[in-house]
Motif scaffolding. Sequence first.
Motif, PDB file in Angstrom:
ATOM      1  N   UNK A  99       0.708  -1.172  -0.085  1.00 49.48           N
ATOM      2  CA  UNK A  99       0.174  -0.010   0.181  1.00 49.48           C
ATOM      3  C   UNK A  99       0.853   1.289   0.025  1.00 49.48           C
ATOM      4  N   UNK A 100       1.500   1.438  -0.981  1.00 54.41           N
ATOM      5  CA  UNK A 100       2.503   2.526  -0.999  1.00 54.41           C
ATOM      6  C   UNK A 100       1.693   3.166  -1.886  1.00 54.41           C
ATOM      7  N   UNK A 101       0.878   4.065  -1.306  1.00 55.18           N
ATOM      8  CA  UNK A 101      -0.130   4.813  -2.135  1.00 55.18           C
ATOM      9  C   UNK A 101       0.453   6.257  -2.265  1.00 55.18           C
ATOM     10  N   UNK A 171      -2.072   8.273   7.732  1.00 54.71           N
ATOM     11  CA  UNK A 171      -0.733   8.149   7.571  1.00 54.71           C
ATOM     12  C   UNK A 171       0.000   8.896   8.768  1.00 54.71           C
ATOM     13  N   UNK A 178       0.635  12.544   1.522  1.00 52.16           N
ATOM     14  CA  UNK A 178       0.130  11.465   2.247  1.00 52.16           C
ATOM     15  C   UNK A 178       0.623  10.059   1.640  1.00 52.16           C
ATOM     16  N   UNK A 179       1.961   9.777   1.557  1.00 56.33           N
ATOM     17  CA  UNK A 179       2.536   8.648   1.360  1.00 56.33           C
ATOM     18  C   UNK A 179       2.306   7.841   2.716  1.00 56.33           C
ATOM     19  N   UNK A 180       2.131   6.538   2.336  1.00 56.18           N
ATOM     20  CA  UNK A 180       2.081   5.559   3.468  1.00 56.18           C
ATOM     21  C   UNK A 180       3.552   5.678   4.272  1.00 56.18           C
TER      22      UNK A 180
ATOM     23  N   UNK B  55      -3.396  -5.226  10.298  1.00 61.33           N
ATOM     24  CA  UNK B  55      -3.145  -3.740   9.968  1.00 61.33           C
ATOM     25  C   UNK B  55      -3.230  -2.857  11.044  1.00 61.33           C
ATOM     26  N   UNK B  58      -3.069   1.248  11.561  1.00 62.39           N
ATOM     27  CA  UNK B  58      -2.427   2.282  10.382  1.00 62.39           C
ATOM     28  C   UNK B  58      -3.445   2.581   9.404  1.00 62.39           C
ATOM     29  N   UNK B 155      -7.874   4.997  -1.059  1.00 59.63           N
ATOM     30  CA  UNK B 155      -7.118   4.432  -0.431  1.00 59.63           C
ATOM     31  C   UNK B 155      -7.411   3.492   0.406  1.00 59.63           C
ATOM     32  N   UNK B 158      -8.730   0.455  -1.404  1.00 58.29           N
ATOM     33  CA  UNK B 158      -7.399  -0.474  -1.674  1.00 58.29           C
ATOM     34  C   UNK B 158      -6.956  -1.209  -0.503  1.00 58.29           C
ATOM     35  N   UNK B 159      -7.107  -0.692   0.609  1.00 51.39           N
ATOM     36  CA  UNK B 159      -6.199  -1.543   1.506  1.00 51.39           C
ATOM     37  C   UNK B 159      -7.325  -2.770   2.052  1.00 51.39           C
TER      38      UNK B 159
END
Lengths: 391, 188
Positions: A99-101, A171, A178-180, B55, B58, B155, B158-159
Motif C-alpha cells: 500500500x504505497x499509495x 498516515x 500522504x504517502x504511506x 493492519x 495504520x 486509499x 484499496x487496503x
Amino acid sequence: MNSRLPEMLHCLNSTTSENCEMSVLERQRSRLKQQEQLTHHHPPIPYFNGNDHLAYSGFHGDQALSDLVLNGGAMKPDPGVEHDDFRRFMNYGTGTTDFQMSCALPRTVSCPPYVAAASVDSAAGKESCKKRKAHNLKIAAEEKKMKGCAEEESKITEQNSNSKSTTTTISTSANKNNKGPSANAKKASDAPKTDYIHVRARRGQATDSHSLAERVRREKISERMKYLQDLVPGCNKVTGKAGMLDEIINYVQSLQRQVEFLSMKLAAINPRLDFDIENYILKEMFPACPPAMEPDHSHLQFNTSVEEVSGSGLEMVVGPMDATLRRTISAPITVQQSFLDSSSLNQIQQVTWEDELRNLYSMEYQQGRSTPFISQQITGFLEANHVKLEM
Amino acid sequence: MKARMQMSSSVVKQEFFKKWIKGMQIYSAFNKEMTIMERKRAIKLSADVAIASTRSATTQWSRAVVADVSTSAAGAARAAAEEILGRKLPERKALATTCSKKIVRRSHQRRSKAAARGVVRSSAAIAKKLVRNRTRVLKRLVPGGKKLDEISLIKETLDYIACLQVQVDVMRHLAAAAESLDHQQISF
C-alpha cells in the motif's frame, strides 16, 4: 551513433571551412544540403537536426547516454509524461500489498521533483518571466514560504494543508502527499519529492487556485483508481469513474459475502469451534498442509486467488520439492501434477525443511488420502493424534 | 519485487490465521455449546478482528472495525477480540448518532424543489450524480468510510480489498481442509 557522429562533424567542419568564401545564399544552400545528408544518414532520429548541439555534448558517452540526452532535449515540452510513467513503474514494482499509495505527482508536473527541489529559485525566476503562458504554482508546505504571486499560493497551501489534516489521520507522518508510512521508511530517496507539489496549468486551463487544487485532487483520485484497477479483477475493461466504482463496489460486496459464506460454512462443518485446533496442530507441523488436504476443485480456486493476492513467482521453487515429493509418494496414488505443484507452492517459506519432515509430510499425505485402514468411528481428532504419534 | 510482495502477503496470511485461530479458541473456551448462528458469528467476528489487527491502527477501516467491536461486543466476543489484539479494549459507549431534523428536512425540501421544477440536467451533472451515489455506497461498505473524503476513501478501499482477499483466501483454505477432513470421517 558514435560511428555516425564523426561523419557529421566532418561535414560540419568542411562546410564551416568553406563558409569563409561563400556567400550567404551558398551557405544556406550548403547547409540545406548537409541537412538533407544528415536526415538521409539518420532517418530514425527525426529531431536530430534541431538538437545537434546536444548530440555533441553526448558525443563522448555511449549510445544510450547520448540517446538519453537527445530524448531529454526532445521531451522538454512535456517531460512530465515520461516521469509519470517512471513513477508508475516504480510503484508497480513495490506492489500493492504494501500500500504505497504514494500519491504520485500529477501528470502536469512541470519537472521531476528532485530537479524542482534543486532549482526552486531558478523556477521562481522563470515563473516571473513566463507568468502569462504557463503559470507555475509552487507549494512549499513545511516552510510555508511563498514566492511569485503570493495570494494564490497562500490559498493553495491553505487548501492543501486542510486536505492534509484530513488525510494524515491515516498516515502517521506529516508528509505532504500522504504517502504511506511504510513507503516513507523504504524510499528515503523519494522523500524530497513529496515536499513540493508542482502544478502547471496547460494551455487553456484555468489557473486560479481552486481549479488547480481541484485538478491536483482529481489526479490523485485517478492515480489511485489505477491501482484499484489492478487490484479488482475485470475492472480494467471498464472506463469511466462510475463504472469503475460499480466494479469496486461489486467486488467488495462479493468479498464480504464470501467471508460471510465461508464463516457459515465453517460453522456448519463443525459442531464445535475447536475443529480448528487440530488443523492448527497440523498446520503448525506442516505449514504447507492446507492445499494438500484440500480437494482438487478448490485447488483451482486457490490458484486464481493466489494470482491476485500474492502475485506470481511461485513457480521458482517447484522443481526440487516436486521431485522429492514424487519420489516419496509411491505409485498407488495417482496424484495430479497440478496438485503436487500446489502443495509445493507454499513451501517457499519452508525451504529449510529437513528430509525427515519432508518424508513425514508425504506419509501423512498418503494416510490422509488413500489408506482406508483406519477404523470406522475414528474422529478427526483421533486422526490428528495419530499423525502426532507418527511424528 | 514480486517475491517480496508475495512474501509479505504470506506473512500477513500466517499472522491472520494465527490470530483468527486464537480468537476462536477463546470463544470455544467461553461457551461450549453454541448454535450454528452463534458459531458463525464467532468465526466472523474473530476473522474480522484478526484481519483488522494485522493492519493495526495504520488504517482507518481497521480502527473502525476494532471500535465497532469494542462498542458492541461483550462477553466471549470481547475476550476473544482482546486476546487477538493483545490489549484491553477501552470501554466505549456507542455514540448516539443524532442528526439535526431541521437540516434533514431542509435537504429534503431542496431535493423536492429541484424535482418539481423539472430541470433538465446536463449529462455531466448526471455523471457526477452517479459517481456521488456510488461513492456513498462505497462509504457504506468500507468500515469507517463515512468519515473519509474521497481520496482517502479510495486509499482505504484499496487496503481493505487486499485484506479481504487475504481473509477470503485463508478462510477458503481452512474450509476446504475441514471439509476434506469431514469427508474422510464420513467415508471411513
